[in-house]
Write a protein that holds these residues in place. Structure first.
Motif, PDB file in Angstrom:
ATOM      1  N   LYS A 212      32.551  33.049  38.000  1.00 28.53           N
ATOM      2  CA  LYS A 212      33.609  34.000  37.604  1.00 28.53           C
ATOM      3  C   LYS A 212      34.894  33.739  38.398  1.00 28.53           C
ATOM      4  O   LYS A 212      35.987  33.796  37.856  1.00 28.53           O
ATOM      5  CB  LYS A 212      33.120  35.440  37.799  1.00 28.53           C
ATOM      6  CG  LYS A 212      32.103  35.844  36.735  1.00 28.53           C
ATOM      7  CD  LYS A 212      31.561  37.241  36.950  1.00 28.53           C
ATOM      8  CE  LYS A 212      30.508  37.551  35.887  1.00 28.53           C
ATOM      9  NZ  LYS A 212      29.842  38.851  36.105  1.00 28.53           N
ATOM     10  N   LYS A 216      38.464  32.526  36.637  1.00 27.96           N
ATOM     11  CA  LYS A 216      39.709  33.299  36.802  1.00 27.96           C
ATOM     12  C   LYS A 216      40.793  32.490  37.508  1.00 27.96           C
ATOM     13  O   LYS A 216      41.941  32.480  37.092  1.00 27.96           O
ATOM     14  CB  LYS A 216      39.423  34.573  37.605  1.00 27.96           C
ATOM     15  CG  LYS A 216      39.042  35.752  36.709  1.00 27.96           C
ATOM     16  CD  LYS A 216      39.001  37.035  37.487  1.00 27.96           C
ATOM     17  CE  LYS A 216      40.373  37.651  37.603  1.00 27.96           C
ATOM     18  NZ  LYS A 216      40.593  38.773  36.729  1.00 27.96           N
ATOM     19  N   PHE A 237      32.290  37.738  29.979  1.00 30.53           N
ATOM     20  CA  PHE A 237      33.333  37.780  31.009  1.00 30.53           C
ATOM     21  C   PHE A 237      34.635  37.137  30.496  1.00 30.53           C
ATOM     22  O   PHE A 237      35.722  37.668  30.684  1.00 30.53           O
ATOM     23  CB  PHE A 237      32.825  37.036  32.252  1.00 30.53           C
ATOM     24  CG  PHE A 237      33.793  37.009  33.403  1.00 30.53           C
ATOM     25  CD1 PHE A 237      33.966  38.126  34.219  1.00 30.53           C
ATOM     26  CD2 PHE A 237      34.517  35.856  33.692  1.00 30.53           C
ATOM     27  CE1 PHE A 237      34.856  38.091  35.292  1.00 30.53           C
ATOM     28  CE2 PHE A 237      35.408  35.818  34.761  1.00 30.53           C
ATOM     29  CZ  PHE A 237      35.576  36.942  35.569  1.00 30.53           C
ATOM     30  N   THR A 240      36.278  39.666  28.135  1.00 29.93           N
ATOM     31  CA  THR A 240      36.890  40.840  28.776  1.00 29.93           C
ATOM     32  C   THR A 240      38.075  40.464  29.670  1.00 29.93           C
ATOM     33  O   THR A 240      39.022  41.217  29.788  1.00 29.93           O
ATOM     34  CB  THR A 240      35.876  41.675  29.595  1.00 29.93           C
ATOM     35  OG1 THR A 240      35.190  40.778  30.465  1.00 29.93           O
ATOM     36  CG2 THR A 240      34.860  42.370  28.732  1.00 29.93           C
ATOM     37  N   GLU A 241      38.012  39.287  30.252  1.00 32.53           N
ATOM     38  CA  GLU A 241      39.112  38.863  31.137  1.00 32.53           C
ATOM     39  C   GLU A 241      40.197  38.096  30.381  1.00 32.53           C
ATOM     40  O   GLU A 241      41.144  37.594  30.992  1.00 32.53           O
ATOM     41  CB  GLU A 241      38.576  37.985  32.275  1.00 32.53           C
ATOM     42  CG  GLU A 241      37.628  38.683  33.225  1.00 32.53           C
ATOM     43  CD  GLU A 241      38.299  39.763  34.059  1.00 32.53           C
ATOM     44  OE1 GLU A 241      39.466  39.573  34.441  1.00 32.53           O
ATOM     45  OE2 GLU A 241      37.657  40.801  34.286  1.00 32.53           O
ATOM     46  N   ASN A 242      39.989  37.958  29.062  1.00 30.96           N
ATOM     47  CA  ASN A 242      40.999  37.269  28.256  1.00 30.96           C
ATOM     48  C   ASN A 242      41.268  35.823  28.714  1.00 30.96           C
ATOM     49  O   ASN A 242      42.416  35.396  28.807  1.00 30.96           O
ATOM     50  CB  ASN A 242      42.299  38.077  28.318  1.00 30.96           C
ATOM     51  CG  ASN A 242      42.964  38.125  26.970  1.00 30.96           C
ATOM     52  OD1 ASN A 242      42.458  37.509  26.023  1.00 30.96           O
ATOM     53  ND2 ASN A 242      44.076  38.822  26.900  1.00 30.96           N
TER      54      ASN A 242
END
Ligand SMILES: Cc1cc2nc3c(=O)[nH]c(=O)nc-3n(C[C@H](O)[C@H](O)[C@H](O)COP(=O)(O)OP(=O)(O)OC[C@H]3O[C@@H](n4cnc5c(N)ncnc54)[C@H](O)[C@@H]3O)c2cc1C
Length: 306
Positions: A212, A216, A237, A240-242
């Motif tokens: 993760k 990111k 993930f 949701t985190e685009n």
């Protein structure tokens, strides 16, 4: 974990190694994980994967060479691979994975670095990426240090981090700060509790944390696993985190979970297949056996039937 330790521990005994490498019994399973013995076999397997829309990383099997001459030979063999990739219609989809011990890490950092830089320079001429695989923990520090030294001159390299190692969260930060590409894996070697988590749940948990962070803040990370539960959680993930689908890639080993590889590709993700080839397949093969008891059962069943 007990099965894994047993296989990885006993595989080093010379009589067992002789038995496995000489016996025809293991050949069908070896061929499932290894594309063949020659560069032609490897290029042909790579092009087949590329035609399915998958990317490829080629690994010429071999590690821990005994002399500087052997390290030079390994480098030359890799130069030949680079030239073959450069001539392929699928050039932009194929890259290389290499073990620094094949380039002479046991003979000294300078030997391995000289070979590595020569290789990176040749690869850079063709815009080919070369990843240093991560080996047993005795090499981790030197592999990371090597990447830190060469990356400022060669942005076409990166390495691998293993979620089972206690030190990995710090190395994730280091590689993010450096700007180098990371492949995150669970880790395939037999390591003591002093350096590595021993429980599968903990290794999986650490894998998710590292993956993760890389998704990111990392630089085109490679999420290398065949673990479907982990893949599902990371897919969630990403939504949701685009996170853009083309900002990372999934990686899987040749011959393992082809259904997952092709399924992810159909969903629009980048997927790279790691294709090993060559006659030095024994250590790679025993690591694959150790990951899954069913692989050994397959051999036992064929023996009984035969
Ligand atoms: C592209 C790639 C590159 C790698 N590079 C490195 C490296 O540089 N250094 C390193 O230490 N390790 C490396 N590994 C190996 C990694 O550390 C693991 O040992 C390996 O990926 C198995 O872990 P897993 O994440 O698939 O999860 P696991 O929990 O081991 O497996 C999850 C599921 O995947 C399937 N599966 C996994 N392994 C096998 C197998 N051998 N045969 C059949 N099915 C299997 C099974 O369905 C299993 O239930 C690499 C792995 C991949 C995919």
């Amino acid at each position: 974990m007990l099965f894994r330790s047993l296989i990885l521990g006993t595989s080093k005994f010379p009589p067992l190694r002789r038995l496995v490498t000489k016996s025809k019994l293991f050949r069908p399973l070896v061929r499932r994980f290894v594309a063949g013995e020659t560069l032609d076999d490897a290029i042909s397997a790579a092009e087949t994967e590329c035609e399915k829309g998958l990317f490829v990383s080629l690994d010429l099997l071999g590690e821990n060479v005994a002399t500087e001459t052997e390290a030079t030979q390994a480098r030359r063999a890799y130069e030949e691979i680079i030239d073959r990739i450069a001539a392929s219609p699928h050039k932009s989809e194929i890259n290389i994975s290499i073990k620094l011990t094949a380039l002479g890490l046991d003979q000294g950092d300078e030997v391995a670095e000289r070979n590595f830089r020569t290789l990176l320079s040749r690869a850079a001429q063709h815009d080919i990426f070369v990843r240093a695989d991560m080996e047993a923990s005795e090499y981790t520090e030197r592999t990371i240090a090597m990447i830190e030294r060469v990356f400022p001159d060669f942005a076409n390299t990166g390495t691998v981090l293993q979620s089972y190692l206690h030190r990995t969260p710090g190395d994730v930060t280091k590689m993010i700060d450096l700007g180098a590409r990371v492949r995150i894996v669970k880790g395939a070697y037999l390591e003591p509790a002093s350096v590595a988590h021993q429980e599968k749940e903990r290794v999986d948990q650490e894998y998710l944390i590292a993956a993760k962070r890389l998704l990111k803040d990392g630089h085109y990370p490679a999420i290398a696993t065949q673990d479907q539960a982990i893949i599902e959680e990371l897919k969630q993930f990403v939504v949701t985190e685009n996170i853009a689908k083309d900002s990372f890639e999934w990686q899987m080993l040749y011959g393992i979970r082809r259904d997952l590889q092709e399924g992810l590709r159909k969903e629009g993700f980048n997927v790279r297949v790691y294709i090993p080839y060559g006659d030095q397949w024994y250590p790679y093969f025993t690591r694959r056996l150790a990951e899954r008891p069913a692989n050994l059962l397959f051999i036992i069943r064929s023996t009984v039937k035969g």
